[in-house]
Scaffold this motif. Structure first.
Motif, PDB file in Angstrom:
ATOM      1  N   ASP A 146      16.156 -28.135  70.452  1.00  0.00           N
ATOM      2  CA  ASP A 146      17.526 -27.856  70.031  1.00  0.00           C
ATOM      3  C   ASP A 146      18.242 -29.070  69.456  1.00  0.00           C
ATOM      4  OD1 ASP A 146      16.949 -25.376  70.975  1.00  0.00           O
ATOM      5  OD2 ASP A 146      18.450 -25.378  72.589  1.00  0.00           O
ATOM      6  N   GLY A 147      17.812 -30.273  69.844  1.00  0.00           N
ATOM      7  CA  GLY A 147      18.491 -31.473  69.361  1.00  0.00           C
ATOM      8  C   GLY A 147      18.476 -31.594  67.849  1.00  0.00           C
ATOM      9  N   GLY A 148      17.361 -31.240  67.223  1.00  0.00           N
ATOM     10  CA  GLY A 148      17.273 -31.318  65.775  1.00  0.00           C
ATOM     11  C   GLY A 148      18.241 -30.367  65.091  1.00  0.00           C
ATOM     12  N   THR A 149      18.344 -29.150  65.623  1.00  0.00           N
ATOM     13  CA  THR A 149      19.278 -28.173  65.065  1.00  0.00           C
ATOM     14  C   THR A 149      20.716 -28.654  65.237  1.00  0.00           C
ATOM     15  OG1 THR A 149      17.733 -26.393  65.591  1.00  0.00           O
ATOM     16  CG2 THR A 149      20.021 -25.768  65.165  1.00  0.00           C
ATOM     17  N   GLU A 150      21.017 -29.145  66.413  1.00  0.00           N
ATOM     18  CA  GLU A 150      22.385 -29.591  66.682  1.00  0.00           C
ATOM     19  C   GLU A 150      22.769 -30.788  65.817  1.00  0.00           C
ATOM     20  OE1 GLU A 150      22.034 -30.186  70.841  1.00  0.00           O
ATOM     21  OE2 GLU A 150      22.173 -28.056  71.336  1.00  0.00           O
ATOM     22  N   PHE A 151      21.810 -31.681  65.550  1.00  0.00           N
ATOM     23  CA  PHE A 151      22.095 -32.837  64.698  1.00  0.00           C
ATOM     24  C   PHE A 151      22.428 -32.384  63.279  1.00  0.00           C
ATOM     25  CE2 PHE A 151      20.397 -36.043  61.682  1.00  0.00           C
ATOM     26  CZ  PHE A 151      21.272 -37.083  61.957  1.00  0.00           C
ATOM     27  N   ALA A 152      21.581 -31.509  62.724  1.00  0.00           N
ATOM     28  CA  ALA A 152      21.815 -31.048  61.352  1.00  0.00           C
ATOM     29  C   ALA A 152      23.135 -30.284  61.255  1.00  0.00           C
ATOM     30  CB  ALA A 152      20.644 -30.181  60.895  1.00  0.00           C
TER      31      ALA A 152
ATOM     32  N   PRO B 117       8.494 -12.862  57.365  1.00  0.00           N
ATOM     33  CA  PRO B 117       8.865 -13.212  58.748  1.00  0.00           C
ATOM     34  C   PRO B 117       7.869 -12.725  59.794  1.00  0.00           C
ATOM     35  CG  PRO B 117      10.762 -12.365  57.538  1.00  0.00           C
ATOM     36  CD  PRO B 117       9.573 -12.136  56.666  1.00  0.00           C
ATOM     37  N   GLN B 118       7.155 -11.651  59.497  1.00  0.00           N
ATOM     38  CA  GLN B 118       6.209 -11.104  60.472  1.00  0.00           C
ATOM     39  C   GLN B 118       5.008 -12.011  60.709  1.00  0.00           C
ATOM     40  OE1 GLN B 118       6.753 -10.002  57.420  1.00  0.00           O
ATOM     41  NE2 GLN B 118       4.804  -9.625  56.371  1.00  0.00           N
ATOM     42  N   ASN B 119       4.805 -13.002  59.865  1.00  0.00           N
ATOM     43  CA  ASN B 119       3.668 -13.912  60.037  1.00  0.00           C
ATOM     44  C   ASN B 119       3.802 -14.797  61.273  1.00  0.00           C
ATOM     45  OD1 ASN B 119       1.977 -13.212  57.900  1.00  0.00           O
ATOM     46  ND2 ASN B 119       3.021 -14.556  56.451  1.00  0.00           N
ATOM     47  N   VAL B 120       5.035 -15.049  61.712  1.00  0.00           N
ATOM     48  CA  VAL B 120       5.283 -16.028  62.783  1.00  0.00           C
ATOM     49  C   VAL B 120       5.663 -15.299  64.067  1.00  0.00           C
ATOM     50  CG1 VAL B 120       6.708 -17.985  63.507  1.00  0.00           C
ATOM     51  CG2 VAL B 120       5.973 -17.779  61.124  1.00  0.00           C
ATOM     52  N   ARG B 121       5.013 -15.665  65.174  1.00  0.00           N
ATOM     53  CA  ARG B 121       5.225 -15.000  66.463  1.00  0.00           C
ATOM     54  C   ARG B 121       6.274 -15.704  67.329  1.00  0.00           C
ATOM     55  NH1 ARG B 121       1.301 -15.217  69.754  1.00  0.00           N
ATOM     56  NH2 ARG B 121      -0.001 -16.784  68.745  1.00  0.00           N
ATOM     57  N   LEU B 122       6.957 -16.693  66.792  1.00  0.00           N
ATOM     58  CA  LEU B 122       8.035 -17.355  67.523  1.00  0.00           C
ATOM     59  C   LEU B 122       9.126 -16.334  67.834  1.00  0.00           C
ATOM     60  CD1 LEU B 122       8.482 -20.413  68.285  1.00  0.00           C
ATOM     61  CD2 LEU B 122       9.995 -20.525  66.290  1.00  0.00           C
ATOM     62  N   GLN B 123       9.652 -16.345  69.069  1.00  0.00           N
ATOM     63  CA  GLN B 123      10.590 -15.310  69.479  1.00  0.00           C
ATOM     64  C   GLN B 123      11.841 -15.912  70.127  1.00  0.00           C
ATOM     65  OE1 GLN B 123      10.176 -12.095  68.746  1.00  0.00           O
ATOM     66  NE2 GLN B 123       8.161 -12.516  67.824  1.00  0.00           N
ATOM     67  N   GLY B 124      12.844 -15.049  70.309  1.00  0.00           N
ATOM     68  CA  GLY B 124      14.013 -15.356  71.117  1.00  0.00           C
ATOM     69  C   GLY B 124      14.793 -16.577  70.674  1.00  0.00           C
ATOM     70  N   HIS B 125      15.166 -17.409  71.643  1.00  0.00           N
ATOM     71  CA  HIS B 125      15.997 -18.585  71.398  1.00  0.00           C
ATOM     72  C   HIS B 125      15.353 -19.529  70.399  1.00  0.00           C
ATOM     73  CE1 HIS B 125      18.768 -21.889  72.285  1.00  0.00           C
ATOM     74  NE2 HIS B 125      17.699 -22.669  72.398  1.00  0.00           N
TER      75      HIS B 125
END
Length: 425
Positions: free
Chosen positions: A55-61, A87-95
């Motif tokens: 999350d630090g990278g997102t918060e910095f940007a 988008p269906q290629n990536v299985r990253l989910q949620g937060h």
């Protein structure tokens, strides 16, 4: 002691808002730690920090966006953690998925060009030789320094974006001509000439080179007659790309010279700055075979997936893949990672339909080693990329098998590992 100009002091004190001030202060402090005496203007930037690691990278940007920051120079984005086109290629989910998307959108809000590729030089981002730039991502740094002749250090997350917003970088390291001189000489005499025609030779040589030189600057000499001209041609950039990516992965190579090929090495003496090398390295066939074998972490015939495109595949590489498949269908998933610019060219050429019919899964904006795309967390992955082979076991949990592009295709079609050993033995 780093000294700021009056303009830089005004930026650091908030004249243009809190976002630019944060970037300038971060850059100035980094410059002090690195021993720079001043900041210098840069012509462009390539941002590695748009890949979600927390999350630090997102918060910095987003803090830069909220503070009114915009990039001051043309800036491209490295891979993100999502394929925005599929988008269906990536299985990253949620937060994590939400934060990864916010990070990518923040970079767009800052004015970065949304290239989402580790090979921005294939997408038209090609700064002039001798120009100072601020690039992140190890293969991109090696390529822009070595093949294009621009000047950058390896700028990591946060610092790369700070350079882009400030339009400046610390004046140290590879920005300075004296640091770009080769101190090591690598002589390639005595190798089987047929190896030089094999595309797999270049990531293997890069893997050996990175381990041998670490972060030193070397010059490679002793190419067969006529090969230097071949490597200097546009169509051979993929071989230099593969060499640099592997060298930057197994070592910390940010700049290499190849005599008669790269712009700062018209000959060996020029690359060495007229001085004698402090060491001469002569890799033999046994050393290169060991380097090739070192890129594989498992043996046997088991095969669960093939991954290509690290650095991102070019259109020429897709054409080679298409020719090798020759209309056959793969028995295991084949993931081919590329930039959206190349994907558009591929679709315009009509090859994308053939490749997908053969079982090739096209991945844009990201790659299988940096985000969950593979179907499980264990297995055996085959690749022709020295970089994929180096990082896949630690990043994905898969064992790695290295082979040529043809080896990868024949293995994918057969559903088991097949490698032609004749050249290497």
């Amino acid at each position: 002691m780093l000294a700021l100009s009056a303009e830089e002091q005004a930026l650091a004190q908030g004249r243009d808002g809190p976002g630019p001030a944060l970037a300038l202060r971060l850059l100035a402090e980094a410059g002090r730690l690195l021993g720079a005496e001043r900041l210098i203007p840069v012509a462009s930037a390539h941002i590695d920090g748009c890949l979600y690691h927390g999350d630090g990278g997102t918060e910095f940007a987003e803090r830069l966006v909220a503070g009114g920051a915009r990039v001051a120079v043309p800036s491209t984005t490295n891979v993100g953690a999502l394929d925005l086109l599929r988008p269906q290629n990536v299985r990253l989910q949620g937060h994590e998925r939400a934060m990864a998307l916010r990070l990518m959108r923040a970079h767009e809000a800052l004015g970065c060009r949304p290239s989402w590729t580790c090979a921005p030089y294939q997408a038209g981002h090609r700064p002039a030789a001798g120009s100072d730039v601020a690039w992140g991502e190890s293969n991109a740094v090696a390529f822009v320094n070595s093949v294009l002749g621009a000047r950058t250090n390896r700028y990591g997350d946060f610092l790369d974006l700070a350079c882009a917003v400030a339009g400046r970088a610390p004046d140290y390291g590879l920005h300075r001509p004296e640091a770009r001189r080769a101190t090591l000489l690598v002589e390639l005499g005595g190798l089987n000439p047929a190896l030089f025609a094999e595309e797999a030779f270049y990531p293997v040589l890069g893997a050996w080179y990175g381990r041998a030189v670490g972060e030193a600057v070397g010059v490679v000499a002793g190419l067969p007659p006529g090969l230097a001209a071949t490597l200097a041609a546009d169509l051979a950039e993929d071989r230099l790309k593969a060499f640099g990516a592997a060298a930057a992965s197994t070592g910390s190579v940010a700049l290499f010279h190849i005599a008669g090929v790269t712009p700062e090495a018209p000959d060996t003496a020029t690359a060495l700055g007229g001085m004698a090398p402090r060491e001469v390295l002569r890799p033999d066939a046994a050393a290169l075979l060991a380097a090739r074998d070192g890129l594989s972490t498992v043996s046997g015939e088991r095969l669960d997936a093939v991954a290509l495109g690290s650095p991102h595949f070019s259109l020429a590489e897709f054409r080679a893949l298409h020719a090798a498949l020759a209309g056959r269908r793969a028995a295991v998933p084949v993931y081919a990672c590329t930039g959206r610019h190349t994907l558009a060219q591929l679709e315009a050429s009509g090859l994308s339909e053939d490749l997908q019919a053969s079982g090739v899964r096209l991945i844009a904006d990201t790659c299988v080693v940096v985000t969950p795309i593979l179907e499980s967390f264990t297995g055996v992955l085959m690749t022709n990329s020295g970089k994929f082979a180096h990082y896949a076991p630690g990043n994905t949990g898969y064992g790695a098998v290295f082979g040529s592009l043809v080896d990868c295709v024949e293995s994918a079609v057969a559903g088991r590992v097949l490698r032609d050993e004749r050249l290497w033995r």
